[in-house]
Scaffold this active site. Structure first.
Site, PDB file in Angstrom:
ATOM      1  N   ASP A 135       0.818  -1.206   0.000  1.00  0.00           N
ATOM      2  CA  ASP A 135       0.000   0.000   0.000  1.00  0.00           C
ATOM      3  C   ASP A 135       0.855   1.259   0.000  1.00  0.00           C
ATOM      4  O   ASP A 135       0.439   2.301  -0.519  1.00  0.00           O
ATOM      5  CB  ASP A 135      -0.928  -0.002   1.221  1.00  0.00           C
ATOM      6  CG  ASP A 135      -2.149  -0.887   1.014  1.00  0.00           C
ATOM      7  OD1 ASP A 135      -2.384  -1.318  -0.135  1.00  0.00           O
ATOM      8  OD2 ASP A 135      -2.864  -1.160   1.992  1.00  0.00           O
ATOM      9  N   GLY A 136       2.056   1.173   0.580  1.00  0.00           N
ATOM     10  CA  GLY A 136       2.948   2.332   0.562  1.00  0.00           C
ATOM     11  C   GLY A 136       3.302   2.766  -0.847  1.00  0.00           C
ATOM     12  O   GLY A 136       3.419   3.964  -1.138  1.00  0.00           O
ATOM     13  N   ASP A 168      -3.903   9.391   5.626  1.00  0.00           N
ATOM     14  CA  ASP A 168      -4.079  10.062   6.912  1.00  0.00           C
ATOM     15  C   ASP A 168      -3.034  11.143   7.163  1.00  0.00           C
ATOM     16  O   ASP A 168      -1.969  11.174   6.549  1.00  0.00           O
ATOM     17  CB  ASP A 168      -4.051   9.054   8.068  1.00  0.00           C
ATOM     18  CG  ASP A 168      -2.846   8.111   8.037  1.00  0.00           C
ATOM     19  OD1 ASP A 168      -1.743   8.564   7.689  1.00  0.00           O
ATOM     20  OD2 ASP A 168      -3.005   6.922   8.343  1.00  0.00           O
TER      21      ASP A 168
END
Length: 293
Positions: free
Chosen positions: A80-81, A154
């Site tokens: 996901d990074g 986020d």
């Protein structure tokens, strides 16, 4: 007619021999696309020599910034990074992203490495685009804006190894005030990341909300809040405990903040477009990634 360009955005720490990347490149070339290899290492200079990998792939080597304006899609290889990094690069261009998971959980990835044959659907236009919201952040000190950035997952405000005092507002109305390790301000996409680990709710990633989750708050009443997207979230760093703190955007580097600083977060005009090839639901993905084994 010129071939349509697809960027292969590869984390060569997870596909070090380019086994998966090269196979995907072959599938795309055979389907009439022009794949371009854009390794993350070109940006970071993590690896000083890429000559060992380029002959194996036969792919044109470039950097993502040079190719985005003409690309129709980005395919990422990593976790996901890697998708988060691609999303930051693509946000101003509107280029959709298809993730192939070579990492851990891979919540945002559409395919696992063993499923790359499904990419034949891309060649025939048999895919959907799912739009995810992003959020903007800024730091204000003494009336001056010192820093601006944006995130898909986020914005994290944390003390630097010590607790900090925070007061959180929504549209200038106080939500909560506490001492603790920090707070996570997440999008629905980011609800399954740090926010969830800190006790926050899991939110459908296509929803339009902002999630506020305290981290290790030293007060019983501190709970997560889910706000409508139009709210402006403000975090004020208090003066009781004058401890160093920072914000981190999508898990990136630390930006220092201090007592009296104001961190402001709101909906971004940018968004991220993710490619969907299957009808697998988010609930099924949560069960597979987080359920009991």
């Amino acid at each position: 007619m010129s071939k349509r360009k697809i960027i292969l955005y590869t984390n060569i720490d997870t596909d070090r021999e380019l086994v998966v990347t090269a196979k995907v490149g072959e599938i795309l070339e055979n389907s009439g696309w022009q794949p371009v290899l854009c390794p993350i290492s070109i940006e970071d200079s993590i690896h000083t020599d890429l000559s060992d990998i380029t002959p194996q792939s036969r792919l044109h080597l470039s950097s993502i910034d040079k190719e985005l304006d003409a690309a129709e899609m980005i395919i990422t290889f990593g976790g996901d990074g890697t998708i988060l990094r691609a999303a930051r690069a693509a946000a101003d261009f509107g280029v959709p992203i298809l993730g192939i998971n070579l990492g851990g959980k891979g919540f945002m990835a559409e395919l696992e490495a063993v499923e790359i044959d499904l990419l034949n659907s891309v060649a025939h236009g048999e895919y959907k685009i799912e739009t995810r919201i992003m959020i903007d952040a800024e730091i204000e000190r003494d009336g001056e804006i010192l820093y601006r950035d944006f995130a898909l997952n986020d914005i994290v405000v944390k003390g630097d190894n010590k607790v900090i005092d925070m007061t959180i507002y929504g549209d200038n109305q106080k939500i909560t005030s506490f001492s603790g390790d920090g707070t996570v301000i997440a999008t629905p996409t980011g609800s399954t990341a740090y926010s969830m680990s800190a006790g926050g709710p899991i939110v459908d990633p296509t929803a339009k909300n902002i999630i506020i989750t305290p981290v290790c708050a030293h007060v019983l009443e501190a709970r997560s809040f889910v706000l409508m997207l139009g709210r402006i979230v403000t975090v004020e760093i208090g003066n009781k405990k004058v401890n160093p703190a920072y914000i981190s955007v999508d898990g990136g580097g630390h930006v220092s903040v201090q007592s009296g600083d104001i961190i402001r977060v709101c909906k971004s005009e940018r968004n991220t477009k993710l490619v969907r090839l299957s009808d697998k639901s988010f609930y099924r993905k949560v069960s597979e990634k987080l359920g009991e084994r």
